[in-house]
Scaffold this motif. Sequence first.
Motif, mmCIF file in Angstrom:
data_model
loop_
_atom_site.group_PDB
_atom_site.id
_atom_site.type_symbol
_atom_site.label_atom_id
_atom_site.label_comp_id
_atom_site.label_asym_id
_atom_site.label_seq_id
_atom_site.Cartn_x
_atom_site.Cartn_y
_atom_site.Cartn_z
ATOM 1 N N GLN A 319 2.011 15.747 32.189
ATOM 2 C CA GLN A 319 2.316 16.541 31.006
ATOM 3 C C GLN A 319 3.438 17.526 31.312
ATOM 4 N N CYS A 320 4.083 17.962 30.266
ATOM 5 C CA CYS A 320 5.192 18.896 30.430
ATOM 6 C C CYS A 320 4.685 20.275 30.852
ATOM 7 N N PRO A 321 5.472 21.034 31.643
ATOM 8 C CA PRO A 321 5.067 22.389 32.047
ATOM 9 C C PRO A 321 4.997 23.319 30.834
ATOM 10 N N LEU A 322 4.388 24.483 31.061
ATOM 11 C CA LEU A 322 4.288 25.489 30.014
ATOM 12 C C LEU A 322 5.690 25.912 29.572
ATOM 13 N N GLY A 323 5.893 25.940 28.278
ATOM 14 C CA GLY A 323 7.181 26.300 27.732
ATOM 15 C C GLY A 323 8.089 25.105 27.477
ATOM 16 N N PHE A 324 7.610 23.892 27.776
ATOM 17 C CA PHE A 324 8.371 22.670 27.536
ATOM 18 C C PHE A 324 7.513 21.704 26.740
ATOM 19 N N THR A 332 14.259 13.943 32.172
ATOM 20 C CA THR A 332 14.731 14.837 31.092
ATOM 21 C C THR A 332 13.925 14.647 29.809
ATOM 22 N N GLY A 333 12.711 14.121 29.936
ATOM 23 C CA GLY A 333 11.884 13.934 28.749
ATOM 24 C C GLY A 333 11.260 15.220 28.260
ATOM 25 N N CYS A 334 11.058 16.201 29.153
ATOM 26 C CA CYS A 334 10.488 17.487 28.763
ATOM 27 C C CYS A 334 11.614 18.418 28.323
ATOM 28 N N LYS A 335 11.607 18.789 27.076
ATOM 29 C CA LYS A 335 12.635 19.667 26.518
ATOM 30 C C LYS A 335 12.109 21.091 26.413
ATOM 31 N N ASP A 336 13.016 22.037 26.689
ATOM 32 C CA ASP A 336 12.649 23.447 26.597
ATOM 33 C C ASP A 336 12.326 23.816 25.147
ATOM 34 N N VAL A 337 11.210 24.535 24.969
ATOM 35 C CA VAL A 337 10.843 25.031 23.644
ATOM 36 C C VAL A 337 11.671 26.286 23.344
ATOM 37 N N VAL A 341 13.425 30.290 17.856
ATOM 38 C CA VAL A 341 13.481 29.660 16.534
ATOM 39 C C VAL A 341 12.285 30.092 15.687
ATOM 40 N N HIS A 342 11.196 30.448 16.352
ATOM 41 C CA HIS A 342 9.972 30.855 15.644
ATOM 42 C C HIS A 342 9.562 32.246 16.133
ATOM 43 N N PRO A 343 10.270 33.307 15.705
ATOM 44 C CA PRO A 343 9.985 34.657 16.226
ATOM 45 C C PRO A 343 8.587 35.136 15.889
ATOM 46 N N ASP A 344 8.054 34.738 14.724
ATOM 47 C CA ASP A 344 6.706 35.198 14.358
ATOM 48 C C ASP A 344 5.659 34.607 15.291
ATOM 49 N N ALA A 345 5.839 33.338 15.692
ATOM 50 C CA ALA A 345 4.853 32.687 16.564
ATOM 51 C C ALA A 345 4.862 33.286 17.963
ATOM 52 N N HIS A 346 6.010 33.810 18.402
ATOM 53 C CA HIS A 346 6.110 34.353 19.745
ATOM 54 C C HIS A 346 6.330 35.860 19.746
ATOM 55 N N SER A 347 6.178 36.506 18.593
ATOM 56 C CA SER A 347 6.187 37.972 18.489
ATOM 57 C C SER A 347 7.447 38.585 19.091
ATOM 58 N N CYS A 348 8.587 38.247 18.523
ATOM 59 C CA CYS A 348 9.835 38.889 18.943
ATOM 60 C C CYS A 348 10.608 39.268 17.693
ATOM 61 N N TYR A 349 10.734 40.610 17.429
ATOM 62 C CA TYR A 349 11.415 41.099 16.229
ATOM 63 C C TYR A 349 12.680 41.861 16.599
ATOM 64 N N GLY A 350 13.154 41.648 17.833
ATOM 65 C CA GLY A 350 14.410 42.233 18.264
ATOM 66 C C GLY A 350 15.407 41.128 18.548
ATOM 67 N N ILE A 351 16.149 41.278 19.643
ATOM 68 C CA ILE A 351 17.104 40.257 20.056
ATOM 69 C C ILE A 351 16.375 39.292 20.983
ATOM 70 N N CYS A 352 16.311 38.017 20.581
ATOM 71 C CA CYS A 352 15.581 37.010 21.351
ATOM 72 C C CYS A 352 16.568 36.139 22.115
ATOM 73 N N LYS A 353 16.330 35.958 23.428
ATOM 74 C CA LYS A 353 17.167 35.110 24.259
ATOM 75 C C LYS A 353 16.287 34.043 24.885
ATOM 76 N N ASN A 354 16.589 32.791 24.572
ATOM 77 C CA ASN A 354 15.791 31.694 25.105
ATOM 78 C C ASN A 354 16.114 31.462 26.573
ATOM 79 N N LEU A 355 15.077 31.236 27.407
ATOM 80 C CA LEU A 355 15.201 30.931 28.824
ATOM 81 C C LEU A 355 14.467 29.617 29.093
#
Length: 778
Positions: A319-324, A332-337, A341-355
């Motif tokens: 299975q894909c690691p956490l966050g993928f 390359t089948g596991c893509k980064d989440v 794109v979904h700030p409400d689901a991950h509780s970010c109401y400022g500047i969000c930078k995907n890692l």
Amino acid sequence: MVAISSRGVMMFSASLLLLLPPPVAAAAAAPAAAAATAGTHCTSKCGNISIPFPFGVEPGCFRPGFNVTCADDMLLLHNISEIFDINLANGTLDIYVQRVDQSLPVPQTHDIGNWDVVGVGLDGGPYTLAAGRNKLVVIGCDVQALLMDVSEDVLSTCAAFCSPINKKLYQVASPDCSGVGCCQAPILAGLDVYLLQFRRFNGSWSGNQATVYIVDADLLSSYRMDEMQEAALPVVLEWVISNSTCQSNSTTAPECRSSNSFCKNSTAFRGGHRCHCSEGYDGNPYLVDGCKDIDECKFPEIYPCFGDCNNTIGGYLCQCPLGFEGDASVPTGCKDVDECVHPDAHSCYGICKNLPGSFQCQCPQGTYGDPTTKGGCITIKNSFPGSKIALVVSSGFILLIVALAAPFITHKIQLRRVKRLKEKFFKQNHGLLLQQLISQNTDIGERMIITLRELEKATDNFDKTREVGGGGHGVVYKGILNLHVVAIKKSKIVVQREIDDFINEVAILSQVNHRNVVKLLGCCLETEVPLLVYEFISNGTLYHHLHVEGAISLSWDDRLRIVLEVARALSYLHSSTSMPIYHRDIKSSNVLLDDSLTAKVSDFGASRYIPIDQTGVTTAIQGTFGYLDPMYYYTGRLTAKSDVFSFGVLTMELLTRKKPFVYRSGDGDGDGLVSHFSSLFREGKLADIIDPQVMEEGNGDIQEVAALAVVCTKLKGEDRPTMREVELILENLCAKMHNTSCTTPYSRDQILAQGVTQEVSRQYTMEEEIELSARYPR
């Protein structure tokens, strides 16, 4: 694999017979030696060649026909041919055979049509030429060779020609060996007798010689022709463990001793077979526990996994690691989440930078605070516009505030995340069901709500030393909760079916209060794995009391009382609740005993509600073989008579102390416990199977209890009694035999508690209970 040259055809016979070992009887011809196994005294290696069973050096270490010799670090087959590889999976044996004298020329006086025929016998032993692995090679000039069966039907042929001027042969034997100085032909494997014919063409040059070889086709190009005449050449043999075929109604055979193996017929032998390890296993199928589980995660080149790999019995989970997310079985089948794109689901109401596998959330420039909450980022106000000093002071002040507030903000964020996680698990574990129970009955709600903190304290954070057992639905811990000893059940595997089993058990046991049913004290749904809390039953299971070492077990009076108490519990579940409950897994390991040996029916994870206007319901099959109702098994229709059948088997187990799930009669038929017990009952030979202790302690009631067990296990459900009828029969039997232990009355508190529970159960509407059963199907 063997080089042959001859002036006369009899030399072909003598040479080809060296291809295989001396005649031996087939493996199946000596059943007395079939039990030979590779013991600790057996030689396991000769030089760098391993010797797996059924092959062996010492007597008692091999099956007939598979004996080998180890001399000077060389492994020999019957002291003739050197073995350089043994392959159990393919059933092949790679050997070398020394060259044969080749000094005699081919006769020069043969006319066209004058053939010499030689028979080569394989003598019905366990070996034959491996199919498609060997070639017949002829080196010479103006010579033709034919390979035929005993009917003189040609199997293959080839001819080697040379120039009349230059009789030199090619110096390298190529795989195609096309016919100039050398030719080759395939060999059809699996025959007991081969006929070899050859001829010399008229007008061939004087002194002509010809050499015949049988050699491993894959290694043919590795030898020069001049080297082939001096070297011992490789040949591949195929073998079978027995000359018989696999049974048509079974995938195993007596020779396949590993529990994870199967039988497969050989294509090279008529009627022969070999053993193979099951898919996901590797090793030696001819030894007990010889096939071991393959850890697929250690061999990514064979079992590709580009995510998190977890080995399982007979397979693996990728299975894909956490966050993928995606397909972890391909590169390359596991893509980064992209959490941004979904700030409400991950509780970010400022500047969000995907890692990769995560994200970073921070307040915009000119603000500060908590970016994980709405309105958490506060704008920095400048009281002295245009003043650099004021800006520096205010900035320093803000930084000081942030530095001082950071621990409190972090703590607050962690609390909010823990709260959200608990809410997620609560919904995932069907917490709405618990809320429904609370709204319907305050008493149930008060005793059912138990926090995770309380259970961690009760079990020392689920310490390993607190484990007291486990079952099909989880691990059981012993703990102390509110000064009471309790049992806490925790699921082993986080899958939805396990969670549904737990919630099903909550729904059933929360509405049941009977002295012979284990009491549910509460549950906790705040974790990924649901937890259930029961009364602690200290005396183990009925199974462990029955199947102890020694001749003495529970007394007959105790056994008769226990079987009556189990009947009372099942009768109550079938008849006295607002909606009938079928247990589906009645067996001795699901009957607990307290300090006074009072029976407590447990493990309701497989149980089902049945609407009172129905007599049964079609479900997926669940239960334990040996106790399972055959009609339920074949039709999938669950009725009250399915529990009656399991109860009958339990009664037979109490009478005989035989384990139903492994019992086989020794009369040659191999009948199970139910059919054998019923046969002996009809023949009046119950004494042959009844526990001697029961025969000694019984006072005339054994025959009646045995008759009840037989009628409960009738094949047709309509021929079996109801559990209420079984309860009355046992109570009357106890009264007739003056057995006071069977007729112990309920206390006033128990009667009141049971009556209250029944009234509570009947407060639910029919629609609610049908919805409850449908929501958690088995």
